[in-house]
Design an enzyme around this catalytic site. Structure first.
Site, mmCIF file in Angstrom:
data_model
loop_
_atom_site.group_PDB
_atom_site.id
_atom_site.type_symbol
_atom_site.label_atom_id
_atom_site.label_comp_id
_atom_site.label_asym_id
_atom_site.label_seq_id
_atom_site.Cartn_x
_atom_site.Cartn_y
_atom_site.Cartn_z
ATOM 1 N N ASP A 1 2.843 32.408 46.769
ATOM 2 C CA ASP A 1 3.438 33.288 46.092
ATOM 3 C C ASP A 1 3.914 34.479 46.884
ATOM 4 O O ASP A 1 3.469 34.927 47.638
ATOM 5 C CB ASP A 1 2.471 33.670 44.744
ATOM 6 C CG ASP A 1 2.343 32.698 43.837
ATOM 7 O OD1 ASP A 1 2.763 31.433 43.984
ATOM 8 O OD2 ASP A 1 1.903 32.992 42.803
ATOM 9 N N ASP B 1 3.975 23.602 37.686
ATOM 10 C CA ASP B 1 3.186 24.142 38.695
ATOM 11 C C ASP B 1 1.544 23.623 38.652
ATOM 12 O O ASP B 1 0.877 23.247 37.699
ATOM 13 C CB ASP B 1 2.803 25.618 38.153
ATOM 14 C CG ASP B 1 2.222 26.622 39.090
ATOM 15 O OD1 ASP B 1 1.997 26.254 40.207
ATOM 16 O OD2 ASP B 1 2.182 27.720 38.823
HETATM 17 C C1 GLA Z 1 1.672 30.613 40.060
HETATM 18 C C2 GLA Z 1 2.891 30.220 40.633
HETATM 19 C C3 GLA Z 1 3.690 31.589 40.265
HETATM 20 C C4 GLA Z 1 3.453 31.741 38.640
HETATM 21 C C5 GLA Z 1 2.145 31.841 38.307
HETATM 22 C C6 GLA Z 1 1.784 31.817 36.634
HETATM 23 O O1 GLA Z 1 0.818 31.386 40.829
HETATM 24 O O2 GLA Z 1 3.305 30.019 41.767
HETATM 25 O O3 GLA Z 1 5.278 31.839 40.393
HETATM 26 O O4 GLA Z 1 4.280 30.753 37.800
HETATM 27 O O5 GLA Z 1 1.491 30.659 38.663
HETATM 28 O O6 GLA Z 1 0.622 31.741 36.262
#
Ligand code: GLA
Length: 406
Positions: free
Chosen positions: A226, A155
């Site tokens: 997200d 990420d």
């Molecule tokens: C980001 C990702 C999510 C999750 C969070 C965790 O927002 O896109 O899917 O993994 O981080 O902190």
């Protein structure tokens, strides 16, 4: 999402940047050994977020087996953010008190015939503010392989301010190059670690990852920001997948984010439609609900074998939207053996279609004359005829498989 509005202006740069990677991939074709169909499993984030513990992961593994989800194809049990503690003086990243022994946890998950996934990122910190990988790619990849990890979600998050904006202020193209290089680096580290590990890119679709992620060994890449458990968000993400279908295939998939089936206040129709459309998209099916307290109707959605078979179809061809009529969307997906899936979705918020009554056009689907199919939510046979009226409740779907389309 500070960059979200500027993604379009990176398009030119992305085409340019994608070239060397694409060329090196075609020079050295390496068949991916994992993710030949979209990965299926469960991930801790959408329900537990930062509260997840070792115990929750074990009970998710237990439940995947007990509910029959494992038998239906849900194999990966993925720990998302917040398992990390600090690095020691040798650079070894330790787990925090919520995860006392990662190797033992991996062994437990494997003992159930399942696989285990973990989460990190190229920056100094994860999205949740925990220690991430910056400067320790090989060391971390080796540690994951030693633990027996089978899946890594990587990420971007703090890499944006800490590296991209710092090293290349005001130069978006250079920032994107830094981002891609970070993913190339981890891709190499995973290969060098010598264990087949699914590599999941989580950088919100910036700089068209579908163009460059497969070449560096990416098995899936997020296409958007997200998801959350609301119809509006799910439908927005769905609409943003149009045009990406040509980039998906065995070993490399578009990722419209993890499932929210069973979360929030989604209605049964919305859960059904979300699941159906992720299957039409050949999306990874990573459930994200509270498995020990799953309601029977949610289990029935998640374990609908006919819908899963659409998602997991061996041809690996992602579906596309064929046309919309008012607020009704009609999608199709070509399946192996010449079969076809057709989805008719009512996106209208207020009951019946805005363009009521809706009549299906077989011609627009490239079909001629009556088609014999199976309604994958009633399990019954259905005949689709040209101009047939179809009535669906708000946010509901008709999903039909036609084995011998004409
Ligand atoms: C980001 C990702 C999510 C999750 C969070 C965790 O927002 O896109 O899917 O993994 O981080 O902190």
């Amino acid at each position: 999402m500070r960059f979200a509005g500027s993604v379009g202006s990176f398009l030119l740069a992305s085409v340019f940047l994608a070239l060397p990677l694409a060329q090196s991939a075609s020079a050295q074709p390496s068949a991916p050994t994992v993710a030949q169909t979209p990965p299926m499993g469960w991930n801790s984030w959408n329900y537990f977020a930062e509260k997840v513990t070792d115990k929750d992961i074990r009970s998710a593994a237990d439940e995947l087996v007990a509910t029959g989800m494992k038998d239906a194809g849900y194999i990966y049990v993925n720990i998302d953010d917040t398992w990390e503690a600090e690095r020691d003086s040798s650079g070894v990243l330790h787990t925090n008190s919520k995860f006392p022994d990662m190797k033992a946890l991996a062994d437990y998950v494997h003992s159930k015939g399942l696989k285990i996934g973990i989460y990190s990122g190229p920056g100094p910190k994860t999205c949740g503010g925990y220690v991430a990988t910056l400067g320790h790619d090989e060391q971390d990849a080796k540690m994951y392989a030693d633990w027996g990890i089978d899946y890594l979600k990587y990420d971007l998050c703090s890499f944006i301010p800490a590296v991209m904006e710092k090293q290349a202020p005001h130069d978006m193209a250079a920032q994107m190059r830094l981002m891609e290089a970070a993913y190339v680096k981890m891709g190499k580290a995973l290969k060098a670690a010598g264990r087949p590990i699914v590599f999941s890119l989580c950088q919100y679709g910036w700089d068209a990852p579908w163009e460059w992620a497969p070449a560096l060994g990416g098995n899936l890449w997020r296409t958007t920001g997200d998801i959350d458990p609301t119809w509006d968000r799910i439908y927005t993400i769905l609409s943003q997948q149009e045009g990406l279908e040509k980039y998906a295939g065995p070993g490399h998939w578009n990722d419209p984010d993890m499932l929210e089936v069973g979360n929030g206040k989604l209605t049964l129709a919305e859960n059904r439609t979300h699941f159906s459309m992720w299957a039409m998209l050949a999306a990874p099916l990573l459930a994200g609900n509270d498995l020990p307290h799953m309601k029977p109707e949610i289990k029935a959605v998640l374990t609908n074998r006919d819908v899963i078979a659409i998602d997991q179809d061996a041809l690996g061809k992602q579906g596309s939207r064929v046309y919309s009529d008012g607020e009704v969307d009609v999608w199709s997906r070509h399946l192996s053996g010449g079969a076809m899936a057709v989805a008719v979705l009512n996106a209208n918020d207020n009951g019946r279609f805005a363009s009521h009554p809706f009549h299906l056009s077989l011609a627009r689907l490239g079909l001629h004359g009556p088609q014999q199919g199976k309604d994958l939510w009633t399990g019954k046979g259905i005949q689709l005829t040209d101009h047939m009226p179809i009535e669906l409740a708000s946010h509901d779907i008709l999903l039909v498989r036609i084995d011998q389309p004409r």
